[in-house]
Scaffold this motif. Structure first.
Motif, PDB file in Angstrom:
ATOM      1  N   SER A  38       4.231  -9.536 -58.932  1.00  0.00           N
ATOM      2  CA  SER A  38       3.814 -10.823 -58.392  1.00  0.00           C
ATOM      3  C   SER A  38       4.846 -11.237 -57.353  1.00  0.00           C
ATOM      4  O   SER A  38       6.023 -11.273 -57.633  1.00  0.00           O
ATOM      5  CB  SER A  38       3.763 -11.885 -59.491  1.00  0.00           C
ATOM      6  OG  SER A  38       2.856 -11.518 -60.485  1.00  0.00           O
ATOM      7  N   THR A  39       4.372 -11.534 -56.169  1.00  0.00           N
ATOM      8  CA  THR A  39       5.310 -11.935 -55.126  1.00  0.00           C
ATOM      9  C   THR A  39       4.886 -13.250 -54.523  1.00  0.00           C
ATOM     10  O   THR A  39       3.748 -13.676 -54.644  1.00  0.00           O
ATOM     11  CB  THR A  39       5.396 -10.873 -54.008  1.00  0.00           C
ATOM     12  OG1 THR A  39       4.080 -10.719 -53.458  1.00  0.00           O
ATOM     13  CG2 THR A  39       5.905  -9.559 -54.530  1.00  0.00           C
ATOM     14  N   SER A  40       5.800 -13.874 -53.860  1.00  0.00           N
ATOM     15  CA  SER A  40       5.544 -15.162 -53.219  1.00  0.00           C
ATOM     16  C   SER A  40       5.822 -15.034 -51.733  1.00  0.00           C
ATOM     17  O   SER A  40       6.720 -15.656 -51.208  1.00  0.00           O
ATOM     18  CB  SER A  40       6.436 -16.220 -53.851  1.00  0.00           C
ATOM     19  OG  SER A  40       6.322 -17.419 -53.165  1.00  0.00           O
ATOM     20  N   ARG A  41       5.088 -14.228 -51.037  1.00  0.00           N
ATOM     21  CA  ARG A  41       5.341 -13.998 -49.618  1.00  0.00           C
ATOM     22  C   ARG A  41       4.590 -14.978 -48.737  1.00  0.00           C
ATOM     23  O   ARG A  41       5.003 -15.271 -47.641  1.00  0.00           O
ATOM     24  CB  ARG A  41       4.952 -12.571 -49.251  1.00  0.00           C
ATOM     25  CG  ARG A  41       5.840 -11.569 -49.928  1.00  0.00           C
ATOM     26  CD  ARG A  41       5.550 -10.177 -49.513  1.00  0.00           C
ATOM     27  NE  ARG A  41       6.359  -9.291 -50.330  1.00  0.00           N
ATOM     28  CZ  ARG A  41       6.008  -8.095 -50.687  1.00  0.00           C
ATOM     29  NH1 ARG A  41       4.876  -7.605 -50.300  1.00  0.00           N
ATOM     30  NH2 ARG A  41       6.790  -7.358 -51.434  1.00  0.00           N
ATOM     31  N   ALA A  42       3.445 -15.477 -49.214  1.00  0.00           N
ATOM     32  CA  ALA A  42       2.632 -16.357 -48.384  1.00  0.00           C
ATOM     33  C   ALA A  42       3.234 -17.749 -48.260  1.00  0.00           C
ATOM     34  O   ALA A  42       2.954 -18.456 -47.312  1.00  0.00           O
ATOM     35  CB  ALA A  42       1.225 -16.455 -48.963  1.00  0.00           C
ATOM     36  N   GLY A  43       4.055 -18.155 -49.221  1.00  0.00           N
ATOM     37  CA  GLY A  43       4.672 -19.459 -49.153  1.00  0.00           C
ATOM     38  C   GLY A  43       3.877 -20.524 -49.887  1.00  0.00           C
ATOM     39  O   GLY A  43       4.425 -21.486 -50.378  1.00  0.00           O
ATOM     40  N   ASN A  44       2.550 -20.389 -49.971  1.00  0.00           N
ATOM     41  CA  ASN A  44       1.750 -21.388 -50.649  1.00  0.00           C
ATOM     42  C   ASN A  44       1.541 -21.038 -52.122  1.00  0.00           C
ATOM     43  O   ASN A  44       1.004 -21.837 -52.870  1.00  0.00           O
ATOM     44  CB  ASN A  44       0.398 -21.565 -49.954  1.00  0.00           C
ATOM     45  CG  ASN A  44      -0.371 -20.267 -49.871  1.00  0.00           C
ATOM     46  OD1 ASN A  44       0.096 -19.242 -50.314  1.00  0.00           O
ATOM     47  ND2 ASN A  44      -1.548 -20.323 -49.281  1.00  0.00           N
ATOM     48  N   PHE A  45       1.955 -19.878 -52.541  1.00  0.00           N
ATOM     49  CA  PHE A  45       1.858 -19.459 -53.938  1.00  0.00           C
ATOM     50  C   PHE A  45       3.254 -19.502 -54.537  1.00  0.00           C
ATOM     51  O   PHE A  45       4.175 -18.896 -54.027  1.00  0.00           O
ATOM     52  CB  PHE A  45       1.286 -18.040 -54.032  1.00  0.00           C
ATOM     53  CG  PHE A  45       1.299 -17.484 -55.413  1.00  0.00           C
ATOM     54  CD1 PHE A  45       0.401 -17.933 -56.363  1.00  0.00           C
ATOM     55  CD2 PHE A  45       2.221 -16.530 -55.791  1.00  0.00           C
ATOM     56  CE1 PHE A  45       0.406 -17.433 -57.640  1.00  0.00           C
ATOM     57  CE2 PHE A  45       2.238 -16.016 -57.070  1.00  0.00           C
ATOM     58  CZ  PHE A  45       1.327 -16.480 -57.991  1.00  0.00           C
ATOM     59  N   SER A  46       3.410 -20.240 -55.616  1.00  0.00           N
ATOM     60  CA  SER A  46       4.725 -20.401 -56.217  1.00  0.00           C
ATOM     61  C   SER A  46       4.744 -19.782 -57.606  1.00  0.00           C
ATOM     62  O   SER A  46       3.883 -20.090 -58.428  1.00  0.00           O
ATOM     63  CB  SER A  46       5.066 -21.886 -56.288  1.00  0.00           C
ATOM     64  OG  SER A  46       6.292 -22.062 -56.934  1.00  0.00           O
TER      65      SER A  46
END
Length: 92
Positions: free
Chosen positions: A21-29
């Protein structure tokens, strides 16, 4: 024969050895889980000697016995932001 194919497809979709699980988009925390550094709030200690923007790795074993690898980034206010989590599932 259809059951075997259906079970194989379901098994491939739901069963994996490495979940990322990564948070690259910025809108997913990513949310902290039991064992995370920030579970229950920010740690009481302040990371005063670490540069802002540096990464802090963290490894622990979750309640199901899986290995969890997390990466945090130090924010300008010296809080930690969870940016990456990898869960390596242990075989049964």
């Amino acid at each position: 024969m259809r059951r075997i194919i259906l079970l194989a497809i379901v098994g491939l979709v739901t069963c994996s050895c490495d979940q990322t699980s990564t948070s690259r988009a910025g809108n997913f925390s990513l949310q902290p889980i039991p064992g995370s550094i920030t579970y229950g709030g920010q740690p009481r200690m302040k990371l005063t000697k670490s540069p802002i923007g540096s990464q802090v790795p963290h490894h622990f074993t979750d309640q199901w016995g899986d290995d969890v690898y997390e990466t945090y980034i130090i924010q300008p206010d010296r809080s930690l932001r969870l940016v990456d989590r990898r869960i390596i599932q242990q075989p049964f």
